[in-house]
Scaffold this motif. Structure first.
Motif, PDB file in Angstrom:
ATOM      1  N   PHE A   1     -32.231 -14.869  13.838  1.00 31.56           N
ATOM      2  CA  PHE A   1     -33.300 -15.033  14.821  1.00 31.56           C
ATOM      3  C   PHE A   1     -32.915 -14.458  16.176  1.00 31.56           C
ATOM      4  O   PHE A   1     -33.788 -14.029  16.935  1.00 31.56           O
ATOM      5  N   LEU A   2     -31.628 -14.454  16.492  1.00 27.33           N
ATOM      6  CA  LEU A   2     -31.204 -13.773  17.717  1.00 27.33           C
ATOM      7  C   LEU A   2     -31.474 -12.274  17.615  1.00 27.33           C
ATOM      8  O   LEU A   2     -31.964 -11.646  18.564  1.00 27.33           O
ATOM      9  N   TRP A   3     -31.130 -11.699  16.454  1.00 31.10           N
ATOM     10  CA  TRP A   3     -31.437 -10.275  16.238  1.00 31.10           C
ATOM     11  C   TRP A   3     -32.947 -10.030  16.223  1.00 31.10           C
ATOM     12  O   TRP A   3     -33.435  -9.076  16.825  1.00 31.10           O
ATOM     13  N   TYR A   4     -33.669 -10.892  15.542  1.00 33.52           N
ATOM     14  CA  TYR A   4     -35.118 -10.752  15.379  1.00 33.52           C
ATOM     15  C   TYR A   4     -35.818 -10.729  16.740  1.00 33.52           C
ATOM     16  O   TYR A   4     -36.667  -9.858  17.011  1.00 33.52           O
ATOM     17  N   ASP A   5     -35.461 -11.643  17.629  1.00 35.51           N
ATOM     18  CA  ASP A   5     -36.105 -11.694  18.946  1.00 35.51           C
ATOM     19  C   ASP A   5     -35.633 -10.557  19.847  1.00 35.51           C
ATOM     20  O   ASP A   5     -36.433  -9.959  20.567  1.00 35.51           O
ATOM     21  N   SER A   6     -34.350 -10.261  19.810  1.00 32.40           N
ATOM     22  CA  SER A   6     -33.829  -9.219  20.707  1.00 32.40           C
ATOM     23  C   SER A   6     -34.401  -7.851  20.357  1.00 32.40           C
ATOM     24  O   SER A   6     -34.787  -7.082  21.253  1.00 32.40           O
ATOM     25  N   VAL A   7     -34.472  -7.515  19.069  1.00 34.96           N
ATOM     26  CA  VAL A   7     -35.008  -6.215  18.666  1.00 34.96           C
ATOM     27  C   VAL A   7     -36.504  -6.134  18.921  1.00 34.96           C
ATOM     28  O   VAL A   7     -37.028  -5.078  19.297  1.00 34.96           O
ATOM     29  N   SER A   8     -37.214  -7.247  18.750  1.00 33.32           N
ATOM     30  CA  SER A   8     -38.668  -7.247  18.946  1.00 33.32           C
ATOM     31  C   SER A   8     -39.032  -7.148  20.421  1.00 33.32           C
ATOM     32  O   SER A   8     -40.025  -6.495  20.779  1.00 33.32           O
ATOM     33  N   LEU A   9     -38.249  -7.782  21.279  1.00 32.82           N
ATOM     34  CA  LEU A   9     -38.556  -7.767  22.711  1.00 32.82           C
ATOM     35  C   LEU A   9     -37.989  -6.535  23.413  1.00 32.82           C
ATOM     36  O   LEU A   9     -38.511  -6.114  24.446  1.00 32.82           O
ATOM     37  N   CYS A  10     -36.921  -5.980  22.860  1.00 30.13           N
ATOM     38  CA  CYS A  10     -36.301  -4.785  23.446  1.00 30.13           C
ATOM     39  C   CYS A  10     -36.637  -3.590  22.560  1.00 30.13           C
ATOM     40  O   CYS A  10     -36.041  -3.412  21.483  1.00 30.13           O
ATOM     41  N   THR A  11     -37.585  -2.774  22.992  1.00 32.75           N
ATOM     42  CA  THR A  11     -38.048  -1.663  22.159  1.00 32.75           C
ATOM     43  C   THR A  11     -37.008  -0.560  22.010  1.00 32.75           C
ATOM     44  O   THR A  11     -37.057   0.221  21.052  1.00 32.75           O
ATOM     45  N   THR A  12     -36.080  -0.470  22.938  1.00 29.06           N
ATOM     46  CA  THR A  12     -35.050   0.577  22.865  1.00 29.06           C
ATOM     47  C   THR A  12     -33.793   0.134  22.120  1.00 29.06           C
ATOM     48  O   THR A  12     -32.893   0.941  21.897  1.00 29.06           O
ATOM     49  N   CYS A  13     -33.730  -1.145  21.768  1.00 27.31           N
ATOM     50  CA  CYS A  13     -32.548  -1.662  21.077  1.00 27.31           C
ATOM     51  C   CYS A  13     -32.601  -1.270  19.596  1.00 27.31           C
ATOM     52  O   CYS A  13     -33.631  -1.435  18.940  1.00 27.31           O
TER      53      CYS A  13
ATOM     54  N   SER B   1     -43.672 -16.725  16.155  1.00 26.08           N
ATOM     55  CA  SER B   1     -43.127 -17.044  14.829  1.00 26.08           C
ATOM     56  C   SER B   1     -41.710 -17.607  14.927  1.00 26.08           C
ATOM     57  O   SER B   1     -41.373 -18.572  14.227  1.00 26.08           O
ATOM     58  N   SER B   2     -40.864 -17.018  15.764  1.00 25.20           N
ATOM     59  CA  SER B   2     -39.503 -17.522  15.885  1.00 25.20           C
ATOM     60  C   SER B   2     -39.470 -18.911  16.513  1.00 25.20           C
ATOM     61  O   SER B   2     -38.634 -19.738  16.150  1.00 25.20           O
ATOM     62  N   SER B   3     -40.380 -19.178  17.441  1.00 25.72           N
ATOM     63  CA  SER B   3     -40.429 -20.505  18.073  1.00 25.72           C
ATOM     64  C   SER B   3     -40.840 -21.567  17.064  1.00 25.72           C
ATOM     65  O   SER B   3     -40.226 -22.642  16.992  1.00 25.72           O
ATOM     66  N   ILE B   4     -41.877 -21.277  16.277  1.00 21.65           N
ATOM     67  CA  ILE B   4     -42.359 -22.259  15.303  1.00 21.65           C
ATOM     68  C   ILE B   4     -41.412 -22.376  14.115  1.00 21.65           C
ATOM     69  O   ILE B   4     -41.201 -23.474  13.584  1.00 21.65           O
ATOM     70  N   SER B   5     -40.833 -21.269  13.698  1.00 20.72           N
ATOM     71  CA  SER B   5     -39.986 -21.279  12.505  1.00 20.72           C
ATOM     72  C   SER B   5     -38.569 -21.767  12.780  1.00 20.72           C
ATOM     73  O   SER B   5     -37.927 -22.292  11.871  1.00 20.72           O
ATOM     74  N   PHE B   6     -38.086 -21.592  14.003  1.00 18.07           N
ATOM     75  CA  PHE B   6     -36.674 -21.895  14.231  1.00 18.07           C
ATOM     76  C   PHE B   6     -36.384 -22.660  15.515  1.00 18.07           C
ATOM     77  O   PHE B   6     -35.791 -23.746  15.472  1.00 18.07           O
ATOM     78  N   TRP B   7     -36.791 -22.121  16.666  1.00 12.28           N
ATOM     79  CA  TRP B   7     -36.308 -22.667  17.935  1.00 12.28           C
ATOM     80  C   TRP B   7     -36.811 -24.081  18.190  1.00 12.28           C
ATOM     81  O   TRP B   7     -36.017 -24.964  18.545  1.00 12.28           O
ATOM     82  N   ILE B   8     -38.097 -24.340  18.008  1.00 17.44           N
ATOM     83  CA  ILE B   8     -38.630 -25.690  18.269  1.00 17.44           C
ATOM     84  C   ILE B   8     -38.113 -26.701  17.245  1.00 17.44           C
ATOM     85  O   ILE B   8     -37.581 -27.760  17.616  1.00 17.44           O
TER      86      ILE B   8
END
Length: 405
Positions: free
Chosen positions: A298-310, A191-198
């Protein structure tokens, strides 16, 4: 006993500060929502009322304004209710609707900006192909795709439950009064790639190419005009083209007349180039602000989603959301500040809106271009027939030409 008395004394003060903070928060959020709705509505109405604004690029602008207005009406309003009340006030299904609309409209907005960057790229870097490729039919297809395709990223995975983790799905079933958007790693990346990064990367590349080409065109025009002035000065003194044939001399003099005598055709060409470059700068500012508003989220969105302990404080999450939402309020302000046509259209629309007896027809905005002294056309006419008049006004014309760019 003293401890109980101390707690009882502090309790009213805490309630007062909580109420003050709640009032401030509600005022800020309400102001952003109202400004976004009416600001984007003003964009739509102004373009519909003024013929000069009905150009292909502004089809994207109208559609973008509609998306931003819907963000305020549906995404911001639900978020504000949660922030003010402290809990989800609606049903379990409406939670999915809100999350879907939030993802949907955010994606629609950035895809609009991506389309605008492609449109400007063709208009400035490939002007001969622009009229052939960017037809109304092509623009309509691009807009339809922009509105339809994000639904497969938002409504479908959210209502099917593909977006979240098993633990969060069980938590939601047990606590239907809590609405939190918790996603799994796969959905976060996609979702972040399609919505923002690309799209954001495409926009950056397009605008780097646009500004590079715009600078090249301006330098080329300045160099051509300077060379034409030099050739004309040499020709006036009889020192030019002494060994040239008649046809070459005629062609050179024609080029001189094209560069020094501001013919109507050349004026239209210069005016069109200036409009394209100014529109590119304005839309580049809009896109830059969009990226600045949504990049932290989106930086927060990806970091929290990929880092379960964050973990991240709720206040920080709320601020990141509303910084992104605030972008929908900024776009109309950018139009009014940086674009003269939009600024005059806004003024005309507001004057007729707040004056109940106003029967003033929509302005065609042509008077903006007529603010330049009318003597310029007379000067051009005289310069065709009067070599002496042209000779004494070359320096003045050079400064005027440079200032228009």
């Amino acid at each position: 006993m003293d401890t109980e008395t101390h707690l009882n004394n502090d309790s009213p003060e805490e309630d007062v500060w909580d109420n003050v903070w709640l009032f401030i928060k509600a005022t800020i959020m309400g102001s952003i929502i109202i400004a976004s709705i009416f600001g984007n509505l003003l964009v739509i109405v102004s373009v519909m009322r003024h013929r000069k604004l009905r150009i292909i690029t502004n089809y994207y602008v109208i559609s973008l304004a509609l998306a931003d207005m819907l963000v305020a009406m549906f995404a911001m309003s639900f978020n504000a209710s949660v922030e003010i009340s402290g809990r989800w006030l609606f049903s379990y299904t409406l939670c999915d609707v809100w999350n879907s609309l939030d993802v949907y409209f955010s994606t629609v907005s950035i895809l609009h900006l991506c389309n605008i960057s492609i449109d400007r790229y063709y208009a400035i870097c490939k002007p001969l192909k622009y009229s052939m490729h960017m037809t109304k039919k092509v623009v309509a297809m691009m807009l339809v795709n922009t509105w339809v395709s994000p639904a497969f990223l938002s409504f479908l995975p959210i209502f099917m439950g593909w977006y979240t983790t098993t633990e969060n799905q069980m938590f939601r079933n047990e606590h239907p009064d809590i609405c939190k958007f918790v996603v799994n790693k796969y959905y976060a990346v996609i979702s972040s790639s399609i919505s923002f990064w690309i799209p954001g990367s495409i926009m950056i590349v397009m605008y780097l190419l646009i500004f590079k080409e715009a600078n090249r065109q301006e330098k080329e025009m300045f160099n051509r005009h300077g060379a034409a002035m030099l050739l004309h000065a040499n020709n006036t003194n009889g020192d030019m083209l002494s060994n040239s044939g008649g046809s070459s001399k005629t062609l050179t003099l024609h080029e001189i007349n094209q560069d020094l005598h501001h013919t109507p055709t050349r004026e239209r060409s210069i005016s069109r180039m200036k409009r394209e470059h100014k529109a590119a700068r304005t839309l580049g500012i809009i896109m830059g602000i969009f990226i600045l508003c949504w990049l932290p989220f989106f930086l927060w969105y990806d970091s929290v989603s990929l880092c379960t302990t964050c973990k991240c404080p709720d206040i920080v999450v709320a601020v990141l959301f509303w910084i992104g939402y605030f972008n929908s309020t900024l776009n109309p302000i950018i139009y009014a500040y940086f674009n003269k046509d939009f600024r005059e259209a806004f003024k005309n629309t507001l004057q007729c809106t707040f004056c109940s007896l106003c029967q003033r027809p929509p302005s065609d905005l042509n008077y903006i271009d007529q603010r330049r002294p009318s003597m310029r056309y007379e000067d051009r006419t005289r310069s065709v027939f009067s070599e002496t008049y042209l000779k004494h006004n070359v320096d003045r014309r050079s400064s005027e030409f440079g200032s228009t760019l």
